[in-house]
Design a protein around this motif. Structure first.
Motif, short mmCIF file in Angstrom:
data_model
loop_
_atom_site.label_atom_id
_atom_site.label_comp_id
_atom_site.label_asym_id
_atom_site.label_seq_id
_atom_site.Cartn_x
_atom_site.Cartn_y
_atom_site.Cartn_z
N TYR A 1 -5.63 7.55 5.23
CA TYR A 1 -5.56 8.09 3.87
C TYR A 1 -6.95 8.09 3.23
O TYR A 1 -7.20 7.40 2.24
CB TYR A 1 -4.58 7.27 3.03
CG TYR A 1 -3.20 7.19 3.65
CD1 TYR A 1 -2.30 8.25 3.54
CD2 TYR A 1 -2.81 6.06 4.38
CE1 TYR A 1 -1.05 8.19 4.13
CE2 TYR A 1 -1.56 6.00 4.98
CZ TYR A 1 -0.68 7.05 4.85
OH TYR A 1 0.56 6.99 5.44
N PRO A 2 -7.87 8.88 3.80
CA PRO A 2 -9.24 8.92 3.26
C PRO A 2 -9.27 9.45 1.84
O PRO A 2 -8.52 10.37 1.48
CB PRO A 2 -9.96 9.88 4.22
CG PRO A 2 -8.88 10.73 4.81
CD PRO A 2 -7.68 9.83 4.91
N GLY A 3 -10.10 8.86 1.01
CA GLY A 3 -10.21 9.28 -0.38
C GLY A 3 -9.16 8.65 -1.28
O GLY A 3 -9.23 8.77 -2.50
N ILE A 4 -8.18 7.99 -0.67
CA ILE A 4 -7.15 7.30 -1.45
C ILE A 4 -7.23 5.79 -1.23
O ILE A 4 -7.28 5.02 -2.17
CB ILE A 4 -5.73 7.81 -1.09
CG1 ILE A 4 -5.61 9.31 -1.40
CG2 ILE A 4 -4.66 7.02 -1.85
CD1 ILE A 4 -4.30 9.93 -0.94
N VAL A 5 -7.24 5.39 0.05
CA VAL A 5 -7.30 3.97 0.40
C VAL A 5 -8.73 3.59 0.78
O VAL A 5 -9.39 4.30 1.54
CB VAL A 5 -6.35 3.64 1.57
CG1 VAL A 5 -6.48 2.17 1.97
CG2 VAL A 5 -4.91 3.96 1.20
N VAL B 1 0.83 -1.21 0.00
CA VAL B 1 0.00 0.00 0.00
C VAL B 1 0.87 1.26 0.00
O VAL B 1 0.66 2.19 -0.80
CB VAL B 1 -0.95 0.01 1.22
CG1 VAL B 1 -1.69 1.34 1.32
CG2 VAL B 1 -1.94 -1.15 1.14
N LYS B 2 1.86 1.29 0.89
CA LYS B 2 2.67 2.50 1.05
C LYS B 2 3.54 2.79 -0.17
O LYS B 2 3.92 3.94 -0.41
CB LYS B 2 3.51 2.39 2.31
CG LYS B 2 2.66 2.53 3.57
CD LYS B 2 3.47 2.67 4.83
CE LYS B 2 2.56 2.99 6.02
NZ LYS B 2 3.33 3.14 7.28
N SER B 3 3.83 1.75 -0.97
CA SER B 3 4.61 1.99 -2.19
C SER B 3 3.80 2.76 -3.23
O SER B 3 4.37 3.40 -4.12
CB SER B 3 5.10 0.66 -2.79
OG SER B 3 4.04 -0.07 -3.37
N ILE B 4 2.47 2.71 -3.11
CA ILE B 4 1.59 3.38 -4.07
C ILE B 4 1.17 4.77 -3.59
O ILE B 4 0.81 5.64 -4.38
CB ILE B 4 0.34 2.51 -4.35
CG1 ILE B 4 0.75 1.11 -4.81
CG2 ILE B 4 -0.58 3.14 -5.39
CD1 ILE B 4 -0.37 0.09 -4.78
N LEU B 5 1.23 5.00 -2.29
CA LEU B 5 0.75 6.26 -1.71
C LEU B 5 1.38 7.52 -2.28
O LEU B 5 0.72 8.56 -2.32
CB LEU B 5 0.95 6.23 -0.19
CG LEU B 5 -0.05 5.37 0.59
CD1 LEU B 5 0.36 5.27 2.05
CD2 LEU B 5 -1.46 5.92 0.46
N PRO B 6 2.64 7.50 -2.77
CA PRO B 6 3.19 8.72 -3.38
C PRO B 6 2.35 9.24 -4.55
O PRO B 6 2.50 10.41 -4.93
CB PRO B 6 4.58 8.28 -3.84
CG PRO B 6 4.98 7.20 -2.87
CD PRO B 6 3.69 6.46 -2.61
N GLY B 7 1.49 8.41 -5.10
CA GLY B 7 0.61 8.86 -6.17
C GLY B 7 -0.46 9.82 -5.71
O GLY B 7 -1.12 10.49 -6.53
N GLY B 8 -0.66 9.92 -4.40
CA GLY B 8 -1.60 10.89 -3.82
C GLY B 8 -3.03 10.74 -4.32
O GLY B 8 -3.52 9.63 -4.54
#
Length: 338
Positions: A55-59, A21-28
């Protein structure tokens, strides 16, 4: 707008899912991360809830009863809001720098209203204890950084076929072609890649090492002992792929050749697992599989059976099976796939 939906199927993945999950989070805000909890009995749901709150709205956490990897992919696709769709297994991850480059390209497609059906990028075998990581690239096969069609492709080597790790599909195309993966079945990632191919009109290749494919867990589905124990499922997936299309109806000759070669690899994997199991009933299943292909399409059967892979997997007698097994072992060390 969500440009890419990343679906992460999770079953008892508490030990490693957060890294994915955290590897994708930089995509914001440009990305949507769907954690598909496939009936886990460990702390997967709790981790998913925490990440959704952070990370609401993302995850987004999606809980479902256990249906297997393919069913989790189906669920992820049904929820997907992104223009493009990417599956990331819970023990794998993506490269941040490559992610940003992929997002930039996808944004360009959306702004230009270009309906590119499939984006291909490289993947890396993150194999435990291996100092030099094998990178599977397509720079000798696919035109780079331009939109192209199947007739523009070159010839693939055996170790560089397009896998689930290397593809990003246009979400609407996947939904329109009615992709549905079978429940409670391993190795359906082959169906995920193979079935949409005739529906793909336009492609785009990026020479970036995007996907990181972890290999090393003893319980992993690509572990050889595990694969032998699940040989029936491997055969089921292969039979399913054989029955999908009348390949002579595929218009692009280059795509048709690619799909035939893909089937040849599937026949090889199923055959060698039967051989290496050293069980009489599995050797009979191997014969039945080749018989099924012959009945379904004799011309395709003839091409595969008399190709290098087909000949190697069908050498007569115990000594022939030994040679087949040795050839597989050599190929496995060269390719490094399990």
């Amino acid at each position: 707008m969500k440009y890419i939906t990343f679906a992460i199927p999770c079953f008892n993945s508490e030990a490693y899912m957060e890294k994915a999950v955290k590897s994708i989070l930089p995509g914001g805000e440009d990305v949507e991360i769907l954690i598909v909890n496939d009936g886990s009995t460990d702390g997967t749901e709790e981790i998913g809830k925490r990440l959704e709150e952070q990370y609401p709205g993302i995850v987004k956490l999606i809980n479902k009863e256990n249906g297997g990897h393919g069913d989790a992919v189906n669920t992820g696709l049904s929820y997907a809001r992104g223009k493009y769709f990417k599956v990331v297994d819970s023990d794998d991850w993506v490269d941040e720098e490559s992610l940003m480059k992929v997002l930039e390209v996808v944004k360009g497609f959306v702004e230009a209203e270009s309906q590119v059906d499939m984006i291909v990028a490289n993947y890396v075998y993150e194999k435990v204890d291996m100092e030099h990581k094998k990178v599977v690239h397509y720079r000798n096969v696919l035109p780079q950084n331009q939109i192209f069609r199947w007739d523009d492709i070159g010839s693939f080597h055996l170790d560089q076929y397009i896998l689930m790790h290397s593809v990003i599909y246009r979400t609407e195309m996947l939904k329109l072609c009615q992709l549905r993966l079978p429940k409670h079945t391993f190795y359906v990632d082959n169906i995920y890649v193979y079935y949409p191919l005739p529906h793909v009109r336009t492609l785009y290749y990026m020479d970036v090492d995007f996907y990181r494919y972890f290999i090393g867990r003893e319980d992993q589905s690509v572990n050889e002992k595990v694969m032998i124990s699940r040989v029936d499922q491997q055969i089921f997936v292969t039979r399913t792929m054989i029955g999908m299309y009348e390949l002579r109806m595929v218009q692009s000759k280059k795509l048709r050749k690619y799909m035939i070669n893909y089937l040849a690899i599937m026949m090889t994997v199923s055959s060698i697992l039967c051989i290496r199991s050293k069980k009489k009933e599995n050797l009979e299943k191997k014969k039945e599989l080749w018989k099924y292909l012959k009945q379904k399409d004799y011309k395709i059967y003839f091409k595969i059976r008399h190709g290098i892979l087909g000949q190697t997997m069908n050498l007569p007698g115990r000594s022939g099976r030994k040679v087949s097994s040795m050839a597989y072992s050599v190929a496995r060390r060269i390719i490094g796939f399990n």
